[in-house]
Design a protein around this motif. Structure first.
Motif, PDB file in Angstrom:
ATOM      1  N   UNK A 176       0.799  -1.234   0.000  1.00 19.38           N
ATOM      2  CA  UNK A 176       0.000   0.000   0.000  1.00 19.38           C
ATOM      3  C   UNK A 176       0.832   1.285   0.000  1.00 19.38           C
ATOM      4  N   UNK A 177       2.067   1.215   0.477  1.00 25.03           N
ATOM      5  CA  UNK A 177       2.918   2.398   0.512  1.00 25.03           C
ATOM      6  C   UNK A 177       3.829   2.558  -0.686  1.00 25.03           C
ATOM      7  N   UNK A 178       3.729   1.649  -1.659  1.00 23.22           N
ATOM      8  CA  UNK A 178       4.640   1.634  -2.807  1.00 23.22           C
ATOM      9  C   UNK A 178       4.748   2.987  -3.509  1.00 23.22           C
ATOM     10  N   UNK A 179       3.641   3.663  -3.690  1.00 19.63           N
ATOM     11  CA  UNK A 179       3.600   4.896  -4.481  1.00 19.63           C
ATOM     12  C   UNK A 179       3.747   6.166  -3.651  1.00 19.63           C
ATOM     13  N   UNK A 180       4.297   6.060  -2.460  1.00 23.29           N
ATOM     14  CA  UNK A 180       4.392   7.225  -1.574  1.00 23.29           C
ATOM     15  C   UNK A 180       5.791   7.406  -1.003  1.00 23.29           C
ATOM     16  N   UNK A 181       6.077   8.640  -0.624  1.00 25.37           N
ATOM     17  CA  UNK A 181       7.213   8.938   0.239  1.00 25.37           C
ATOM     18  C   UNK A 181       6.666   9.657   1.456  1.00 25.37           C
ATOM     19  N   UNK A 182       7.323   9.442   2.582  1.00 23.35           N
ATOM     20  CA  UNK A 182       6.903  10.082   3.825  1.00 23.35           C
ATOM     21  C   UNK A 182       7.921  11.158   4.176  1.00 23.35           C
TER      22      UNK A 182
END
Length: 71
Positions: free
Chosen positions: A44-50
């Protein structure tokens, strides 16, 4: 506080942010796991940066402006 930014590939974006702009962010995939083993895009976090908003306002503003150049 954290800001989650949508990208095509969070790991690649994180590498580019550090190499090209000197900004450290965490790939969203590091905060989750693959739903389908062997398929990184199923994380679910593949397409994000934090982005951690933990410095003074001037530093945060500069970092976000640098990130904008590569997003």
């Amino acid at each position: 506080f954290f800001l989650w930014l949508k990208t095509r590939d969070g790991v690649q974006t994180a590498h580019r942010a550090w190499a090209e702009q000197g900004v450290r962010v965490l790939p969203g995939a590091y905060m989750g796991r693959q739903i389908v083993p062997g398929k990184p895009q199923s994380n679910p976090g593949f397409s994000y940066v934090r982005v951690a908003l933990v410095n003074d306002l001037s530093t945060i503003r500069t970092a976000l402006e640098r990130l904008r150049e590569i997003l």
